[in-house]
Design a protein around this motif. Structure first.
Motif, PDB file in Angstrom:
ATOM      1  N   CYS A   1      34.808 -15.029  49.820  1.00 12.97           N
ATOM      2  CA  CYS A   1      33.848 -14.463  48.867  1.00 12.97           C
ATOM      3  C   CYS A   1      32.420 -14.916  49.132  1.00 12.97           C
ATOM      4  O   CYS A   1      31.472 -14.255  48.711  1.00 12.97           O
ATOM      5  CB  CYS A   1      34.245 -14.831  47.441  1.00 12.97           C
ATOM      6  SG  CYS A   1      35.800 -14.088  46.901  1.00 12.97           S
ATOM      7  N   GLY A   2      32.263 -16.065  49.796  1.00 15.22           N
ATOM      8  CA  GLY A   2      30.923 -16.516  50.170  1.00 15.22           C
ATOM      9  C   GLY A   2      30.271 -17.475  49.203  1.00 15.22           C
ATOM     10  O   GLY A   2      29.392 -18.239  49.605  1.00 15.22           O
ATOM     11  N   THR A   3      30.679 -17.462  47.937  1.00 10.71           N
ATOM     12  CA  THR A   3      30.104 -18.369  46.950  1.00 10.71           C
ATOM     13  C   THR A   3      31.197 -18.862  46.011  1.00 10.71           C
ATOM     14  O   THR A   3      32.243 -18.202  45.838  1.00 10.71           O
ATOM     15  CB  THR A   3      29.002 -17.696  46.099  1.00 10.71           C
ATOM     16  OG1 THR A   3      29.597 -16.685  45.271  1.00 10.71           O
ATOM     17  CG2 THR A   3      27.922 -17.082  46.974  1.00 10.71           C
ATOM     18  N   VAL A   4      30.940 -19.997  45.388  1.00 10.14           N
ATOM     19  CA  VAL A   4      31.881 -20.544  44.415  1.00 10.14           C
ATOM     20  C   VAL A   4      32.007 -19.598  43.219  1.00 10.14           C
ATOM     21  O   VAL A   4      33.098 -19.372  42.695  1.00 10.14           O
ATOM     22  CB  VAL A   4      31.432 -21.950  43.968  1.00 10.14           C
ATOM     23  CG1 VAL A   4      32.237 -22.416  42.751  1.00 10.14           C
ATOM     24  CG2 VAL A   4      31.581 -22.943  45.111  1.00 10.14           C
ATOM     25  N   THR A   5      30.887 -19.025  42.799  1.00 11.34           N
ATOM     26  CA  THR A   5      30.895 -18.136  41.638  1.00 11.34           C
ATOM     27  C   THR A   5      31.748 -16.896  41.893  1.00 11.34           C
ATOM     28  O   THR A   5      32.562 -16.492  41.047  1.00 11.34           O
ATOM     29  CB  THR A   5      29.460 -17.713  41.277  1.00 11.34           C
ATOM     30  OG1 THR A   5      28.693 -18.881  40.983  1.00 11.34           O
ATOM     31  CG2 THR A   5      29.455 -16.787  40.076  1.00 11.34           C
ATOM     32  N   ALA A   6      31.572 -16.275  43.055  1.00 14.44           N
ATOM     33  CA  ALA A   6      32.352 -15.081  43.380  1.00 14.44           C
ATOM     34  C   ALA A   6      33.834 -15.422  43.524  1.00 14.44           C
ATOM     35  O   ALA A   6      34.710 -14.652  43.107  1.00 14.44           O
ATOM     36  CB  ALA A   6      31.830 -14.446  44.661  1.00 14.44           C
ATOM     37  N   ALA A   7      34.131 -16.576  44.114  1.00 15.49           N
ATOM     38  CA  ALA A   7      35.521 -17.000  44.252  1.00 15.49           C
ATOM     39  C   ALA A   7      36.157 -17.238  42.894  1.00 15.49           C
ATOM     40  O   ALA A   7      37.322 -16.881  42.669  1.00 15.49           O
ATOM     41  CB  ALA A   7      35.595 -18.262  45.103  1.00 15.49           C
ATOM     42  N   ALA A   8      35.398 -17.839  41.992  1.00  9.23           N
ATOM     43  CA  ALA A   8      35.914 -18.083  40.648  1.00  9.23           C
ATOM     44  C   ALA A   8      36.273 -16.779  39.958  1.00  9.23           C
ATOM     45  O   ALA A   8      37.303 -16.677  39.277  1.00  9.23           O
ATOM     46  CB  ALA A   8      34.879 -18.856  39.837  1.00  9.23           C
ATOM     47  N   GLU A   9      35.437 -15.765  40.142  1.00  8.93           N
ATOM     48  CA  GLU A   9      35.721 -14.463  39.533  1.00  8.93           C
ATOM     49  C   GLU A   9      36.989 -13.861  40.104  1.00  8.93           C
ATOM     50  O   GLU A   9      37.821 -13.310  39.379  1.00  8.93           O
ATOM     51  CB  GLU A   9      34.535 -13.529  39.762  1.00  8.93           C
ATOM     52  CG  GLU A   9      34.700 -12.172  39.093  1.00  8.93           C
ATOM     53  CD  GLU A   9      33.478 -11.286  39.261  1.00  8.93           C
ATOM     54  OE1 GLU A   9      33.568 -10.098  38.929  1.00  8.93           O
ATOM     55  OE2 GLU A   9      32.429 -11.795  39.709  1.00  8.93           O
TER      56      GLU A   9
END
Length: 310
Positions: free
Chosen positions: A15-23
């Motif tokens: 996903c490239g970012t922690v935020t996107a992965a969390a989603e």
């Protein structure tokens, strides 16, 4: 059975970012960060490094991910072997796909899986192609049906098993009284001077239409933007332009429109793929779903083209 923190790292990488992965994982960003810190602490190596306002994977994380792909493939294969020994224990299957697949292909698959595995709960998730791969990796879906685009993981990606399913021709959608109606096929270049109804920029179909028109030697003059097939059909029926619509797409009756098949080399079409996590293809419910998709793809390939929608 595999440390779940390892899959969190895989999803962050995808996903490239922690935020996107969390989603994608249905976690909070703080929970994702905490799991990665915990995993790094146990392994004794850093996994993430600051990169401006974001983070990047360390060399240790890249090594771990490369070996993790082998581990997850083996685990999916083991699950398939266990399913063969007791197929009655299959409890769920999650299918994801772009809008046309979700309406035209996946309902048939659900019926077939329920027939073969009556105890299995089957769920459909409508999602764009790139999101489908995130869902597979996050283990939120088991099988995806996607349109091939340059933004998708390559066929050589060791995390996934991607196979061709069907070619979905693009038809020219015109008002019912248009001069091109009634011909066996036309060249896309014959619509070069028409006003065009397009999907919104950045979406998959927008890119497919631009590519098809470029191959035909022109850039479409965009008159209106629509992300829904029924809206595009209504605009065409009102005489506001023409559009390209996939053969699989269902459009409402009553808009006084006609589908005109396209010729040329290449004939405009979108390539539809199936994707599963590598190693999972033999799992009984997934195998049944893939076989059902192959069946419905063959049926769709022989379905006649309706000339007019009235």
């Amino acid at each position: 059975m595999i440390d779940r923190r390892l899959n969190v790292l895989r999803v962050v990488a995808a996903c490239g970012t922690v935020t996107a992965a969390a989603e994608a994982l249905k976690f909070s960003p703080s929970a994702v960060s905490a799991q990665l810190r915990s995993l790094a602490g146990e392994l004794g190596v850093p996994l993430l490094a600051q990169d401006g306002r974001g983070v990047r994977l360390t060399e240790s994380a890249q090594t771990l991910l490369a070996r993790a792909a082998e581990l997850y493939t083996l685990w999916e294969e083991i699950r398939g072997e266990l399913g063969d020994t007791d197929p009655d224990q299959i409890r769920s299957l999650r299918l994801c796909g772009f809008s046309t697949a979700a309406s035209a292909l996946l309902p048939y698959v659900v019926a077939k899986v329920r027939d073969v595995h009556p105890q299995c709960t089957v769920r459909i998730i409508e999602a764009d192609p790139e999101e489908c791969f995130e869902l597979l990796l996050a283990q939120q879906a088991d099988l995806a049906v996607v349109v091939a685009t340059a933004a998708l993981p390559p066929r050589t990606d060791t995390r996934f098993d991607q196979q061709s399913l069907l070619e979905d021709p693009l038809d020219l959608l015109v008002p019912a009284e248009h001069a091109l109606v009634g011909r066996g096929s036309v060249l896309l270049s014959e619509a070069a001077r028409e006003p065009w109804i397009m999907d919104r920029p950045g979406r998959t179909h927008h890119g497919l239409v631009l590519t098809a028109c470029a191959n035909a030697g022109f850039t479409p003059s965009v008159a209106h933007e629509s992300s829904e097939w029924d809206t595009a059909a209504a605009l065409v029926g009102a005489g506001l332009g023409v559009a390209l619509i996939p053969r699989l797409a269902r459009i409402p009756a009553g808009d006084r429109i006609a589908r005109v098949p396209l010729g040329g080399d290449p004939t405009p079409a979108r390539h539809v793929l199936t994707a599963v996590r590598r190693g999972s293809r033999r799992q009984p419910a997934i195998a049944t779903a893939l076989a059902a998709l192959a069946d419905v793809a063959r049926l769709r390939a022989t379905k006649p083209l309706p000339e007019k929608e009235t």
